[in-house]
Motif scaffolding. Structure first.
Motif, mmCIF file in Angstrom:
data_model
loop_
_atom_site.group_PDB
_atom_site.id
_atom_site.type_symbol
_atom_site.label_atom_id
_atom_site.label_comp_id
_atom_site.label_asym_id
_atom_site.label_seq_id
_atom_site.Cartn_x
_atom_site.Cartn_y
_atom_site.Cartn_z
ATOM 1 N N UNK A 243 -1.530 6.005 7.499
ATOM 2 C CA UNK A 243 -2.337 4.408 8.488
ATOM 3 C C UNK A 243 -1.516 3.517 8.005
ATOM 4 N N UNK B 255 -7.604 17.602 -2.736
ATOM 5 C CA UNK B 255 -7.904 16.896 -1.793
ATOM 6 C C UNK B 255 -7.166 15.481 -1.778
ATOM 7 N N UNK B 256 -7.014 15.074 -2.789
ATOM 8 C CA UNK B 256 -6.458 13.745 -3.063
ATOM 9 C C UNK B 256 -5.083 13.760 -1.904
ATOM 10 N N UNK C 53 -6.919 18.271 -6.498
ATOM 11 C CA UNK C 53 -5.345 17.431 -6.788
ATOM 12 C C UNK C 53 -4.771 18.194 -5.138
ATOM 13 N N UNK D 218 -3.209 10.861 4.408
ATOM 14 C CA UNK D 218 -3.980 10.067 5.173
ATOM 15 C C UNK D 218 -3.108 8.872 5.183
ATOM 16 N N UNK D 219 -3.754 8.195 3.805
ATOM 17 C CA UNK D 219 -3.488 6.878 3.618
ATOM 18 C C UNK D 219 -2.615 6.457 3.872
ATOM 19 N N UNK E 268 -11.953 1.361 2.804
ATOM 20 C CA UNK E 268 -11.430 1.991 3.106
ATOM 21 C C UNK E 268 -12.070 3.307 2.416
ATOM 22 N N UNK F 97 -5.917 13.310 1.426
ATOM 23 C CA UNK F 97 -6.558 11.724 1.684
ATOM 24 C C UNK F 97 -5.589 10.837 1.490
ATOM 25 N N UNK F 98 -4.220 10.561 0.715
ATOM 26 C CA UNK F 98 -3.040 10.143 0.055
ATOM 27 C C UNK F 98 -2.561 10.268 1.280
ATOM 28 N N UNK G 50 -6.474 -3.817 -5.380
ATOM 29 C CA UNK G 50 -5.363 -2.748 -4.406
ATOM 30 C C UNK G 50 -7.101 -2.476 -2.911
ATOM 31 N N UNK H 111 -11.068 13.955 -11.455
ATOM 32 C CA UNK H 111 -9.751 14.972 -12.664
ATOM 33 C C UNK H 111 -10.619 14.037 -13.721
ATOM 34 N N UNK I 67 -10.326 6.328 3.065
ATOM 35 C CA UNK I 67 -9.939 7.086 2.250
ATOM 36 C C UNK I 67 -9.421 6.445 0.849
ATOM 37 N N UNK I 68 -8.873 5.055 0.944
ATOM 38 C CA UNK I 68 -9.115 4.587 -1.132
ATOM 39 C C UNK I 68 -10.029 5.212 -1.629
ATOM 40 N N UNK J 31 -12.072 7.949 -0.803
ATOM 41 C CA UNK J 31 -12.023 9.443 -1.280
ATOM 42 C C UNK J 31 -11.014 9.568 -2.758
ATOM 43 N N UNK J 32 -10.204 8.907 -2.530
ATOM 44 C CA UNK J 32 -9.167 9.058 -4.283
ATOM 45 C C UNK J 32 -10.065 8.511 -5.455
ATOM 46 N N UNK K 222 0.852 -1.316 -0.057
ATOM 47 C CA UNK K 222 -0.016 0.283 -0.130
ATOM 48 C C UNK K 222 1.122 1.245 -0.289
ATOM 49 N N UNK L 295 -9.833 -0.053 -4.172
ATOM 50 C CA UNK L 295 -10.140 1.066 -4.063
ATOM 51 C C UNK L 295 -11.408 1.010 -4.952
ATOM 52 N N UNK M 254 -11.162 11.096 -6.304
ATOM 53 C CA UNK M 254 -10.521 12.181 -6.726
ATOM 54 C C UNK M 254 -10.531 11.924 -8.561
ATOM 55 N N UNK N 83 0.588 6.892 -6.035
ATOM 56 C CA UNK N 83 0.204 7.930 -6.562
ATOM 57 C C UNK N 83 0.107 9.427 -6.415
ATOM 58 N N UNK O 190 1.955 2.092 -3.440
ATOM 59 C CA UNK O 190 0.395 2.661 -4.465
ATOM 60 C C UNK O 190 0.701 4.039 -3.908
#
Lengths: 143, 514
Positions: free
Chosen positions: A54, A43-44, A41, A50-51, B160, A47-48, B432, B173, B162-163, B165-166, A8, B434, B169, A15, A11
């Motif tokens: 984690x 916002x992403x 971007x 935070x991920x 998940x 989130x990324x 993965x 996009x 966060x996943x 929300x990604x 992860x 998402x 996003x 991202x 990943x």
């Protein structure tokens, strides 16, 4: 070490790289057009991050649940490349020739038996597509 | 007028149009890539030689049954036939894998029929009053509707957040790709001409749902599995009809989703896809077992399928009363009405010549929904057998169908390549963890939200955005709805925890109720 968390994290890094590329692209946009992509971007990015945090927290847990190995995805990826070849074959020949060959080869590889069944499925499918798409809907599939 | 409309409905050409339109629509809807709008557009020239009543009956029957048809492949193959059935795919396919495909299609059929029929009655009795509300919507309200729709992402995120929300996003996009609405400057086009009109939803959706599912199925075949069914689910017997104890818990969802569907349908530009997602989210938020959604929930199927068919009747309300199409298909249908000399407006209902024709069309629309339900229940026992066909046979056929479906949208190989790219993206996303549904949802709602937000900024340049917002009661209501939608899962959790803490028997009771 948690294999899944490690995967992860990789990943998340990918991202980040993708977001960086998208952000760099916004500089080529006209003023005003770049607002929405930059907002998304941002916002992403939150989130990324935070991920990622984690995943880093889970790194020390000993678990391999949900881990994806290369051998697991090998056959679907090979099939995907087969589909890409099929799409290219449509460009060079036409839908009917490429599809007839694709169905035949796919089923032979997957050892569908008997062969007459494959030919029958292939034939019925192509006739159905010809009637519906070419004759009724006038989609130019023979070009 | 209604009685005259009924007499007109008994004419042989109208009955033939009704039957052909319903059966043809179901079939077209079930084919990936063939949407209701494409079917209606192709049928308009066919209606030239028909009477006004028969011609428009054919179009409305195709419209409503195509939306239902999309749920069949969504449930059985995880391949939504139309974008409106995308919300059904996760729960429907999960049930099919458990060997409950017949019940899943039965639920989809009955709920589609009820949703469509209720919307037909709304069209018949409350059309003019409802259409007046839709006229009061400005770009600010549409922006807020878009944002409200995007709050759904939270409930589609899966395990998940966060996943999820990604994923949303990424969809937003992708929605940015193409020419900017105000400056016409290209965004993320990389010099590719085809990208200037944006990424087409249908090929992207086929890739994300259908091709990625084929890749998963091939993976299962390599592991020794032969069909889409789980190992312990080989029993396909049973009835598609829902018994009273099965139907009873769905009734509040059906009622709620019908209202949502009709209201979304009335709004210009919002189609069955948006209606089904909003309804799905509302049902999930209201449910005592939201964790079941996405893993084979009958309530989830009921919510999305009732709403997407209710949208069809809702979309016809502003079309017939004001000449404003409520969806893309209704916009095409507007052309069909004009060709037949049926000019939308209040007079259309009161004129002695056009009045009976319009009432005939509305009653035929209700009849088409009932016929669609009857036919669907009759054929679903046979259709569900698809889930027992070996994946080695189904997979190449799904690939070939996905390809032709993507190509047929614009007759462009570019869309086939888009489908392939989204297929591999969808596969890795699901692999993965998402969720792919938020991508589709954000692709639909992102451009709506952005366009209307920027229009609002232009409109409110002098007065100020906040002042403008405070003078619009509908906007305030929508803003409250957004806040409620965002915090309702949290509130529900707190309420449930308190209820369990005060009375441990509550958990057992709620489980029994559902």
């Amino acid at each position: 070490m948690n294999k899944k968390a490690k995967q992860d994290i990789l990943v998340c890094i990918l991202i980040y790289a993708f977001m960086l590329f998208c952000f760099w692209q916004t500089f080529t946009m006209k003023s005003g057009s770049d607002i929405m992509p930059r907002l998304i971007l941002a916002l992403a990015m939150i989130c990324n991050t935070a991920l990622l945090i984690r995943c880093l927290n889970q790194l020390k847990q000993v678990s391999a649940e949900g881990y994806t190995s290369i051998s697991e995805i090998k056959i679907p990826i090979l099939m995907f490349f087969g589909v890409v070849l099929y799409a290219l074959a449509i460009s060079f020949t036409n839908y009917f020739i490429a599809t007839a060959a694709m169905i035949l080869i796919f089923m032979l590889i997957e050892r569908v038996k008997p062969v007459w069944l494959i030919l029958a499925i292939d034939g019925v499918y192509l006739v159905f597509i010809y009637v519906l798409f070419v004759m009724v809907l006038k989609v130019p599939l023979l070009k | 007028m209604i009685a005259q409309g009924l007499v007109l409905l008994t004419q042989p050409d109208v009955i033939i149009a009704l039957v052909v339109g319903t059966l043809g629509g179901m079939f077209i809807g079930a084919m990936p890539g063939l949407s209701a709008s494409m079917a209606v557009a192709l049928l308009i020239p066919v209606t030239f030689s028909m009477s006004g009543a028969a011609g428009i009956t054919l179009l409305v029957a195709v419209y409503t049954s195509a939306i239902y048809g999309g749920s069949i492949t969504a449930c059985l193959l995880h391949t939504p036939g139309t974008p409106a059935s995308a919300a059904t795919a996760a729960d429907g396919f999960a049930l099919t894998k458990q060997g409950k495909g017949l019940k899943a299609i039965g639920t989809a059929t009955i709920c589609s029929m009820i949703g469509g029929t209720i919307s037909a009655f709304a069209l018949l009795f409350i059309a003019p009053a409802l259409s007046q509300v839709a006229l009061k919507f400005s770009s600010l309200e549409y922006f807020l509707i878009g944002v409200f729709g995007l709050t759904i992402i939270g409930s589609l995120a899966g395990d998940n957040m966060m996943k999820g929300l990604l994923s949303g996003c990424l969809g937003l996009l992708i929605g940015c790709i193409g020419l900017d609405i105000q400056s016409s400057a290209p965004r993320y086009c990389f010099g590719v001409l085809e990208l200037q009109s944006g990424v087409q939803l249908v090929p992207a959706m086929i890739g994300l749902f259908s091709l990625s599912q084929v890749m998963f199925s091939i993976e299962d075949v390599a592991k020794g599995k032969s069909t889409v069914l789980d190992d312990n689910a080989k029993n396909l017997t049973g009835s598609p009809l829902l018994s009273w104890p099965e139907l009873r818990p769905l009734l509040p969802t059906i009622a709620q989703s019908s209202i949502i569907g009709i209201l979304v349908g009335i709004l210009p530009g919002a189609g069955g896809d948006i209606g089904s997602w909003i309804s799905y989210n509302t049902a999930k938020n209201a449910s005592k077992h939201p964790e079941e959604f996405g893993h084979g929930s009958y309530v989830g199927i009921a919510a999305s399928e009732t709403a997407n068919n209710a949208v069809t009747g809702g979309a016809l309300i502003p079309l017939l009363t004001l000449g404003i199409p409520g969806s893309g298909v209704a916009a095409i249908m507007l052309g069909g009405l004009m060709i037949k000399g049926l000019n939308p407006g209040y007079k259309l209902f009161t004129d002695p010549v056009t009045g009976p024709v319009v009432y005939c069309i509305i009653i035929a629309f209700a009849a088409a929904n009932v016929l669609m339900g009857g036919c669907g229940l009759l054929v679903c026992k046979q259709v569900v057998k698809i889930s027992t066909v070996k994946m080695t046979i189904l997979a190449p056929l799904i690939i070939a169908l996905s390809t032709v479906g993507s190509y047929a949208v614009r007759q462009s190989m570019f869309d086939v390549y888009v489908m392939l790219i989204f297929g591999v993206i969808g596969y890795f996303m699901r692999k993965y963890g998402f969720a792919t549904a938020p991508v589709v949802l954000a692709m639909i709602l992102g451009p709506i939200a952005e366009t209307n937000f920027r229009q609002t900024l232009v409109i409110t340049k002098r007065t100020g955005l906040l002042n403008y917002f405070l003078t619009r009661p509908i906007s305030i209501c929508l803003a409250i709805l957004i806040v409620v939608a965002l915090f309702s899962p949290l509130l529900m959790k707190i309420i449930n925890k308190k209820a369990i803490a005060s009375d441990p028997n509550v958990l057992a009771d709620t489980a029994h109720e559902d």
